[in-house]
Scaffold this motif. Structure first.
Motif, PDB file in Angstrom:
ATOM      1  N   THR A  59     -43.689 -47.212  20.336  1.00 14.15           N
ATOM      2  CA  THR A  59     -45.112 -47.207  19.990  1.00 14.15           C
ATOM      3  C   THR A  59     -45.414 -45.965  19.176  1.00 14.15           C
ATOM      4  N   LEU A  60     -46.053 -46.159  18.053  1.00 16.24           N
ATOM      5  CA  LEU A  60     -46.467 -45.044  17.213  1.00 16.24           C
ATOM      6  C   LEU A  60     -47.846 -44.606  17.669  1.00 16.24           C
ATOM      7  N   VAL A  61     -47.946 -43.374  18.110  1.00 20.22           N
ATOM      8  CA  VAL A  61     -49.199 -42.848  18.630  1.00 20.22           C
ATOM      9  C   VAL A  61     -49.570 -41.603  17.843  1.00 20.22           C
ATOM     10  N   GLU A  62     -50.828 -41.531  17.415  1.00 16.83           N
ATOM     11  CA  GLU A  62     -51.285 -40.329  16.725  1.00 16.83           C
ATOM     12  C   GLU A  62     -51.411 -39.192  17.711  1.00 16.83           C
ATOM     13  N   GLU A  63     -51.020 -38.005  17.285  1.00 15.27           N
ATOM     14  CA  GLU A  63     -51.171 -36.836  18.136  1.00 15.27           C
ATOM     15  C   GLU A  63     -52.663 -36.550  18.299  1.00 15.27           C
ATOM     16  N   PRO A  64     -53.090 -36.352  19.545  1.00 13.73           N
ATOM     17  CA  PRO A  64     -54.525 -36.096  19.739  1.00 13.73           C
ATOM     18  C   PRO A  64     -54.929 -34.769  19.120  1.00 13.73           C
ATOM     19  N   LYS A  65     -56.176 -34.712  18.701  1.00  8.30           N
ATOM     20  CA  LYS A  65     -56.690 -33.475  18.117  1.00  8.30           C
ATOM     21  C   LYS A  65     -56.886 -32.451  19.218  1.00  8.30           C
ATOM     22  N   LYS A  66     -56.571 -31.211  18.885  1.00  8.59           N
ATOM     23  CA  LYS A  66     -56.791 -30.137  19.840  1.00  8.59           C
ATOM     24  C   LYS A  66     -58.286 -29.884  19.969  1.00  8.59           C
ATOM     25  N   VAL A  67     -58.687 -29.537  21.167  1.00  9.88           N
ATOM     26  CA  VAL A  67     -60.088 -29.272  21.459  1.00  9.88           C
ATOM     27  C   VAL A  67     -60.404 -27.833  21.062  1.00  9.88           C
ATOM     28  N   VAL A  68     -61.523 -27.624  20.408  1.00 10.89           N
ATOM     29  CA  VAL A  68     -61.953 -26.278  20.023  1.00 10.89           C
ATOM     30  C   VAL A  68     -62.792 -25.706  21.155  1.00 10.89           C
ATOM     31  N   LEU A  69     -62.340 -24.567  21.686  1.00 12.27           N
ATOM     32  CA  LEU A  69     -63.002 -23.946  22.822  1.00 12.27           C
ATOM     33  C   LEU A  69     -63.448 -22.533  22.482  1.00 12.27           C
ATOM     34  N   THR A  70     -64.421 -22.071  23.242  1.00 10.81           N
ATOM     35  CA  THR A  70     -64.786 -20.661  23.151  1.00 10.81           C
ATOM     36  C   THR A  70     -63.697 -19.861  23.868  1.00 10.81           C
ATOM     37  N   LYS A  71     -63.697 -18.580  23.663  1.00 12.70           N
ATOM     38  CA  LYS A  71     -62.707 -17.722  24.321  1.00 12.70           C
ATOM     39  C   LYS A  71     -62.804 -17.857  25.841  1.00 12.70           C
ATOM     40  N   GLU A  72     -64.022 -17.894  26.370  1.00 12.95           N
ATOM     41  CA  GLU A  72     -64.234 -18.014  27.810  1.00 12.95           C
ATOM     42  C   GLU A  72     -63.717 -19.354  28.332  1.00 12.95           C
ATOM     43  N   ALA A  74     -61.358 -21.197  26.965  1.00 15.45           N
ATOM     44  CA  ALA A  74     -59.895 -21.164  26.867  1.00 15.45           C
ATOM     45  C   ALA A  74     -59.286 -20.413  28.048  1.00 15.45           C
ATOM     46  N   GLU A  75     -59.947 -19.360  28.492  1.00 17.74           N
ATOM     47  CA  GLU A  75     -59.449 -18.608  29.651  1.00 17.74           C
ATOM     48  C   GLU A  75     -59.452 -19.473  30.908  1.00 17.74           C
ATOM     49  N   ILE A  76     -60.444 -20.345  31.050  1.00 20.12           N
ATOM     50  CA  ILE A  76     -60.487 -21.253  32.197  1.00 20.12           C
ATOM     51  C   ILE A  76     -59.320 -22.235  32.140  1.00 20.12           C
ATOM     52  N   VAL A  77     -59.063 -22.807  30.956  1.00 19.22           N
ATOM     53  CA  VAL A  77     -57.965 -23.763  30.819  1.00 19.22           C
ATOM     54  C   VAL A  77     -56.624 -23.066  31.055  1.00 19.22           C
ATOM     55  N   GLU A  78     -56.477 -21.852  30.554  1.00 21.34           N
ATOM     56  CA  GLU A  78     -55.252 -21.098  30.808  1.00 21.34           C
ATOM     57  C   GLU A  78     -55.089 -20.826  32.299  1.00 21.34           C
ATOM     58  N   GLY A  79     -56.191 -20.523  32.974  1.00 23.51           N
ATOM     59  CA  GLY A  79     -56.149 -20.328  34.419  1.00 23.51           C
ATOM     60  C   GLY A  79     -55.727 -21.596  35.145  1.00 23.51           C
ATOM     61  N   ALA A  80     -56.177 -22.739  34.647  1.00 26.94           N
ATOM     62  CA  ALA A  80     -55.789 -24.016  35.252  1.00 26.94           C
ATOM     63  C   ALA A  80     -54.292 -24.260  35.081  1.00 26.94           C
ATOM     64  N   HIS A  81     -53.737 -23.837  33.949  1.00 30.91           N
ATOM     65  CA  HIS A  81     -52.296 -23.968  33.743  1.00 30.91           C
ATOM     66  C   HIS A  81     -51.532 -23.063  34.693  1.00 30.91           C
ATOM     67  N   ASP A  82     -52.084 -21.898  34.978  1.00 29.49           N
ATOM     68  CA  ASP A  82     -51.429 -20.960  35.892  1.00 29.49           C
ATOM     69  C   ASP A  82     -51.514 -21.438  37.334  1.00 29.49           C
ATOM     70  N   ASP A  83     -52.581 -22.175  37.692  1.00 38.19           N
ATOM     71  CA  ASP A  83     -52.765 -22.700  39.041  1.00 38.19           C
ATOM     72  C   ASP A  83     -52.070 -24.063  39.100  1.00 38.19           C
ATOM     73  N   ASN A  84     -50.754 -24.049  39.336  1.00 39.74           N
ATOM     74  CA  ASN A  84     -49.957 -25.272  39.247  1.00 39.74           C
ATOM     75  C   ASN A  84     -50.314 -26.337  40.271  1.00 39.74           C
ATOM     76  N   ASN A  85     -50.923 -25.946  41.399  1.00 36.06           N
ATOM     77  CA  ASN A  85     -51.176 -26.920  42.461  1.00 36.06           C
ATOM     78  C   ASN A  85     -52.343 -27.850  42.164  1.00 36.06           C
ATOM     79  N   PHE A  86     -53.470 -27.302  41.728  1.00 36.42           N
ATOM     80  CA  PHE A  86     -54.676 -28.113  41.559  1.00 36.42           C
ATOM     81  C   PHE A  86     -55.429 -27.727  40.281  1.00 36.42           C
ATOM     82  N   PRO A  87     -54.885 -28.030  39.106  1.00 35.42           N
ATOM     83  CA  PRO A  87     -55.557 -27.615  37.871  1.00 35.42           C
ATOM     84  C   PRO A  87     -56.929 -28.254  37.682  1.00 35.42           C
ATOM     85  N   ALA A  88     -57.095 -29.505  38.080  1.00 37.25           N
ATOM     86  CA  ALA A  88     -58.400 -30.155  37.927  1.00 37.25           C
ATOM     87  C   ALA A  88     -59.444 -29.472  38.803  1.00 37.25           C
ATOM     88  N   SER A  89     -59.053 -29.095  39.997  1.00 36.09           N
ATOM     89  CA  SER A  89     -59.969 -28.381  40.891  1.00 36.09           C
ATOM     90  C   SER A  89     -60.324 -27.017  40.317  1.00 36.09           C
TER      91      SER A  89
END
Length: 193
Positions: A59-72, A74-89
């Motif tokens: 299946t040919l799938v287009e790469e999704p566009k990256k979301v443009v975030l403020t610095k603040e 982006a820090e939350i999303v980076e924190g979610a990556h660091d919290d491996n157990n419950f990123p959605a929480s």
């Protein structure tokens, strides 16, 4: 099946089936999707070719566009990556609205970039003059250097002011003294900075 999907057939040698040719053939250079076939039948046709010719459906799938975030944000999303157990929480706990939560979850999954803050120059009104040493029409600009504001930076227009690093952000202006806030800011792109 989504109508926006395109299908290709790939063999074990990494070659693709050419759906654009009448008889079809294997090519190692180009992936030929099922674009010439009605989209509702595309997956089925790809499966038939794969079965008859020994390849498999890709299946040919287009790469999704990256979301443009403020610095603040982006820090939350980076924190979610660091919290491996419950990123959605983690994201839910650090956002105040469902819209922001969806935006950050989308960024977590699809990737993100940090928006560059808008930049401005602050031309001092009534200070333009012909500068013989600079060979042109110059003007004074308000600038912030080492935490202090001064009204005497000289440039030959907005582009020259950007070149000299006389740009400021809206947060700089918001925290500035009243005489700076009274100047009409001129938005610029500062790719050189």
């Amino acid at each position: 099946m989504s109508e926006e999907k395109l299908y290709m057939v790939k063999n074990d040698e990494g070659k693709y089936w050419d759906f654009s040719a009448n008889s079809g053939f294997w090519s190692s250079e180009i992936a030929y999707p099922t674009t010439t076939i009605r989209k509702k039948q595309a997956e089925r046709v790809a499966e038939l070719v794969a079965g008859e010719r020994g390849g498999h459906v890709v299946t040919l799938v287009e790469e999704p566009k990256k979301v443009v975030l403020t610095k603040e944000q982006a820090e939350i999303v980076e924190g979610a990556h660091d919290d491996n157990n419950f990123p959605a929480s983690y994201i839910s706990d650090h956002t105040g609205s469902s819209y922001k939560e969806k935006l950050l979850m989308n960024a977590y999954v699809n990737g993100w970039t940090v928006e560059k803050p808008k930049r401005y120059v602050l031309p001092m009104p009534g200070t333009d003059y012909h500068n013989y040493q600079m060979h042109g029409s110059a003007q004074y600009y308000a600038v912030k250097e080492t935490g202090n504001w001064r009204p005497d930076a000289i440039a030959l227009g907005a582009d020259d002011a950007v070149k000299h690093g006389y740009t400021v952000t809206q947060s700089d202006i918001d925290a500035a003294p009243a005489w700076v806030k009274a100047i009409k800011p001129l938005e610029v792109t500062d790719d050189e900075v």
